[in-house]
Write a protein that holds these residues in place. Structure first.
Motif, mmCIF file in Angstrom:
data_model
loop_
_atom_site.group_PDB
_atom_site.id
_atom_site.type_symbol
_atom_site.label_atom_id
_atom_site.label_comp_id
_atom_site.label_asym_id
_atom_site.label_seq_id
_atom_site.Cartn_x
_atom_site.Cartn_y
_atom_site.Cartn_z
ATOM 1 N N ASP A 68 21.560 -22.511 -27.809
ATOM 2 C CA ASP A 68 21.101 -21.546 -28.667
ATOM 3 C C ASP A 68 20.486 -21.947 -29.868
ATOM 4 O OD1 ASP A 68 20.958 -18.888 -27.406
ATOM 5 O OD2 ASP A 68 23.297 -19.081 -27.186
ATOM 6 N N ASP A 69 19.474 -21.702 -30.452
ATOM 7 C CA ASP A 69 18.621 -22.328 -31.396
ATOM 8 C C ASP A 69 18.609 -21.389 -32.738
ATOM 9 O OD1 ASP A 69 16.948 -23.293 -33.033
ATOM 10 O OD2 ASP A 69 15.310 -23.610 -31.918
ATOM 11 N N ASP A 70 19.283 -21.646 -33.636
ATOM 12 C CA ASP A 70 19.438 -20.570 -34.685
ATOM 13 C C ASP A 70 18.587 -20.771 -35.754
ATOM 14 O OD1 ASP A 70 21.619 -19.196 -33.354
ATOM 15 O OD2 ASP A 70 23.062 -19.955 -34.548
ATOM 16 N N ASP A 71 17.623 -21.722 -35.816
ATOM 17 C CA ASP A 71 16.715 -22.050 -36.718
ATOM 18 C C ASP A 71 15.540 -20.811 -36.671
ATOM 19 O OD1 ASP A 71 14.907 -23.172 -38.348
ATOM 20 O OD2 ASP A 71 14.063 -24.695 -37.183
ATOM 21 N N THR A 72 15.328 -20.193 -37.801
ATOM 22 C CA THR A 72 14.386 -19.237 -37.928
ATOM 23 C C THR A 72 13.277 -19.613 -38.792
ATOM 24 O OG1 THR A 72 15.730 -18.141 -39.682
ATOM 25 C CG2 THR A 72 16.091 -17.478 -37.226
ATOM 26 N N PRO B 324 8.563 -28.202 -22.433
ATOM 27 C CA PRO B 324 7.951 -26.999 -23.316
ATOM 28 C C PRO B 324 8.586 -25.851 -22.880
ATOM 29 C CG PRO B 324 6.062 -28.578 -22.659
ATOM 30 C CD PRO B 324 7.546 -29.055 -22.022
ATOM 31 N N VAL B 325 8.695 -25.677 -21.554
ATOM 32 C CA VAL B 325 9.517 -24.310 -20.844
ATOM 33 C C VAL B 325 10.836 -24.073 -21.734
ATOM 34 C CG1 VAL B 325 9.765 -23.055 -18.949
ATOM 35 C CG2 VAL B 325 8.194 -25.056 -18.783
ATOM 36 N N VAL B 326 11.599 -25.349 -21.767
ATOM 37 C CA VAL B 326 12.937 -25.245 -22.197
ATOM 38 C C VAL B 326 12.932 -24.923 -23.713
ATOM 39 C CG1 VAL B 326 15.048 -26.806 -22.843
ATOM 40 C CG2 VAL B 326 13.883 -26.909 -20.618
ATOM 41 N N ALA B 327 11.696 -25.523 -24.374
ATOM 42 C CA ALA B 327 11.846 -25.160 -25.783
ATOM 43 C C ALA B 327 11.540 -23.495 -25.978
ATOM 44 C CB ALA B 327 10.705 -26.029 -26.530
ATOM 45 N N ALA B 328 10.715 -23.379 -25.301
ATOM 46 C CA ALA B 328 10.182 -21.659 -25.361
ATOM 47 C C ALA B 328 11.492 -20.707 -25.061
ATOM 48 C CB ALA B 328 9.136 -21.304 -24.484
ATOM 49 N N ILE B 329 12.117 -21.200 -24.172
ATOM 50 C CA ILE B 329 13.407 -20.184 -23.518
ATOM 51 C C ILE B 329 14.432 -20.245 -24.744
ATOM 52 C CG2 ILE B 329 15.464 -20.037 -21.993
ATOM 53 C CD1 ILE B 329 13.561 -21.321 -19.890
#
Lengths: 93, 558
Positions: A68-72, B324-329
């Motif tokens: 999970d990426d919390d960078d907003t 790029p697909v991973v980053a978007a998910i």
């Protein structure tokens, strides 16, 4: 008749040679590259040890499970923030 | 004349001594070959045009086995028929006509397989059958790529049989016969495993033939026909681990792709990972071929390639396609997700060709929705001042709707009109711009971009409505990607168990891989993969009992 040494080139090699010459004209097409991708060639040797398959490095964490990426602070989040503010403002009105 | 006689006498000797390797060397079918074969071919052309004469000659020089000498090898009628056809092959073959050569080889392989099927003596012919079928399969694959040579052939087949069976498919069917003979052979020991722990008798050849058939079926894109093969393996094969590494890896690669094609991604991932882990580290092209399916299978299951792949040459040209697909998910950025799989990044054709585009589009989309919901929650939720507060953390569905509509607008190319209040002359911006209300997105003057069904958020250019968002959120809850409940009346999704899970983010948005793998474990899908024999079959209630070592069929003597 003597038992022959292992066969080198094959019937299909002959065929592929003609194949290649026929295809040389359409080499530029990406379709040829796509076809090659499908190949899962036969192996030159039948067996090998598991040691030969060991890759140096971290083999236990090949896959990221918590990502999970919390960078907003990127563009998409900024646009999203703006839209959400509008919803909020609409509610207050 | 003398040459053929010597050749046949040698073969007769190999049969007696059960020397399958020498026999295999004598039964080669493709050039380049030692001069002896040229001499044989010339002699056959010159003196043995009459097939019935040839038949009698073969019978005379390779006598049938003596039933009284059970331990000694020998010939049998099926073998004699095969040898005659083999000699005719060398007499008539013309390697310049590849379609006809394929036809002759098919017929020869058929008679070789029939000879190999002999219960007691046939095993001596197993290596030669594998050799012959390998050449036949390679030739069929090559011809499949040359429609200019086979176009006439196809129309004839169609007219005669009334159904379209390609040359590759017919070859696969032929080799599958050899596979079935090996698989269903009755063996002395239970489960087809001998005392030294190796596959017994012809069962040694199971995966050689299975891999040839699978390669051909994938070549002609008729993978559903592999179903029967896998079912039969599940019922009759000794464990895969008893076979050489090349057999194991090739088989697991095709089994993994088969499960992938059938949307069974958890099984696919297990097979492909096992194949990948068993490959020599220098076999880069094989490792890459596996990653083409292993990476998307894991992505669909909620696991992404880690940084470790950056050091692996086999992943070098694949990461720019998948990351790029991973980053978007990860970001929940539906716009970037659609673009990463669309024509915008230029990978669409490649992904489609490999059959991973549509699974990625449809199966990863819930993961993007989950991340988007998480992001909206992160941006809108105000954590309570009072840590003992019992109020449930909520996500407003109206916020989700705004997010979904924003994505749809961006996909359609909506733009923000220039604001005359903030944009001043000479590129200067009003000093209080950040406190001023910015204008809303508007459709582009040339009209909204026309989107295909999969390019839109819901469907084509349909703007998402509350009903759509509710059904998406409900779907995520049902799949376990969101943990909580939705209130239609209040227009909210409420998270359950924030306190136990150390905060609403952990509680409401569990890791997709954890959810998916826990479900697979509860259904015991991690223990056994259909088609992959990992343990010796146990003979129990309801199983088929192999009595071959104990009872003999009536009239079989002994």
């Amino acid at each position: 008749m003597s038992a022959a040494p292992a066969a080198g080139a094959a019937l299909t090699t002959k065929a592929t040679t003609t194949d290649k010459s026929a295809e040389s004209t359409k080499d530029a097409k990406p379709a040829a590259a796509l076809e090659e991708d499908d190949e899962f060639e036969d192996f030159p040797v039948e067996n090998w040890t598991q040691e030969e398959a060991e890759v140096p490095g971290d083999n236990t964490h090949l896959w990221e499970e918590s990502w999970d990426d919390d960078d907003t602070n990127e563009d998409f989040s900024a646009q999203l923030k703006e839209e959400l503010k509008k919803v909020e403002a609409g509610k207050k009105r | 004349m003398a040459f053929l006689d010597g050749y046949l006498a040698d073969i007769s000797q190999f049969l007696k001594t059960k020397d399958d390797e020498k026999l295999q060397n004598y039964l080669r079918v493709e050039p380049p070959l030692p001069d002896d074969f040229t001499q044989l071919s010339l002699e056959l052309k010159k003196s043995w045009r009459d097939s019935s004469r040839l038949e009698k000659h073969v019978e005379r020089l390779i006598p049938m086995s003596d039933d009284d000498k059970a331990d000694e090898g020998g010939s049998w009628p099926g073998f004699l028929a095969f040898i005659q056809e083999y000699l005719e092959y060398w007499r008539d073959v013309n390697f310049d006509d590849l379609v006809r050569t394929h036809d002759q080889l098919s017929s020869l392989a058929n008679s070789c397989i029939t000879a190999m099927s002999n219960a007691t003596l046939g095993i001596v012919l197993l290596p030669a059958t594998i050799q012959l079928c390998t050449v036949l399969a390679k030739l069929a694959t090559m011809l499949d790529k040359r429609p200019d040579l086979t176009s006439n052939l196809n129309t004839i087949t169609d007219a005669e049989q009334g159904e379209r069976k390609t040359l590759v498919e017919a070859t696969a069917e032929l080799i599958q016969r050899a596979f079935t003979i090996c698989l269903t052979e009755r063996t002395a020991n239970r489960n087809g495993v001998s005392r030294d722990g190796k596959p017994e008798g012809k069962k040694v050849g199971i995966y050689s033939f299975a891999n040839m058939v699978l390669k051909l079926l994938f070549q002609c894109r008729k993978t559903r026909l592999a179903n029967q093969l896998f079912t039969n393996i599940s019922a009759n094969s000794p464990p895969l681990s008893l076979y050489p590494a090349s057999h194991r890896v090739q088989f697991l690669y095709y089994l993994g792709r088969y499960h992938f094609n059938n949307n069974l991604f958890f099984y696919a991932q297990l097979c492909l990972q096992a194949a990948y882990d068993q490959l020599p580290r220098l076999a880069t092209s094989h490792r890459r071929a596996i990653l083409i399916y292993l990476i998307p299978a894991n992505m669909i299951l909620g696991r992404f390639p880690s940084g470790e792949f950056a050091n692996r040459p086999e992943a070098a040209d694949l990461l720019p396609i998948f990351m790029p697909v991973v980053a978007a998910i990860k970001k929940g950025n539906m716009v970037a997700f659609k673009h990463s799989l669309g024509p915008q990044l230029g990978n669409e054709k490649w992904l489609f060709h490999h059959g991973v585009l549509l699974p990625l589009l449809s199966r990863c989309e819930p993961l993007v929705w989950r991340s988007l919901a998480r992001r909206v929650f992160l941006l809108t939720y105000t954590f309570p001042w009072d840590p003992t507060s019992n109020k449930a953390a909520v996500l407003n569905l109206s916020d989700m709707l705004a997010a979904a509509q924003l994505c749809q607008k961006l996909l359609e190319g909506w733009i923000r009109p220039i604001d005359n209040m903030t944009e001043m002359q000479n590129g200067r911006v009003h000093p209080n711009a950040m406190f001023m209300k910015r204008p809303s997105l508007a459709p582009p003057p040339e009209g909204r971009k026309k989107l295909s069904p999969k390019q839109g958020i819901i469907f084509c250019n349909k703007m998402p409505r509350m009903l759509d968002v509710e059904s998406i959120v409900a779907g995520l809850v049902a799949q376990g990607f969101l943990h909580g409940f939705m209130s239609h009346a209040q227009g909210k999704f409420a998270i359950i168990g924030s306190k136990q899970k150390n905060g609403p983010l952990n509680a409401g948005f569990p890791s997709p891989w954890e959810v998916i793998s826990a479900r697979a474990k509860s259904e015991k899908r991690d223990e056994e993969v259909p088609g992959w024999i990992q343990k010796e079959r146990k003979i129990g209630m309801g199983g088929v009992v192999n009595l071959s070592g104990i009872a003999r069929p009536v009239g079989s003597g002994g």
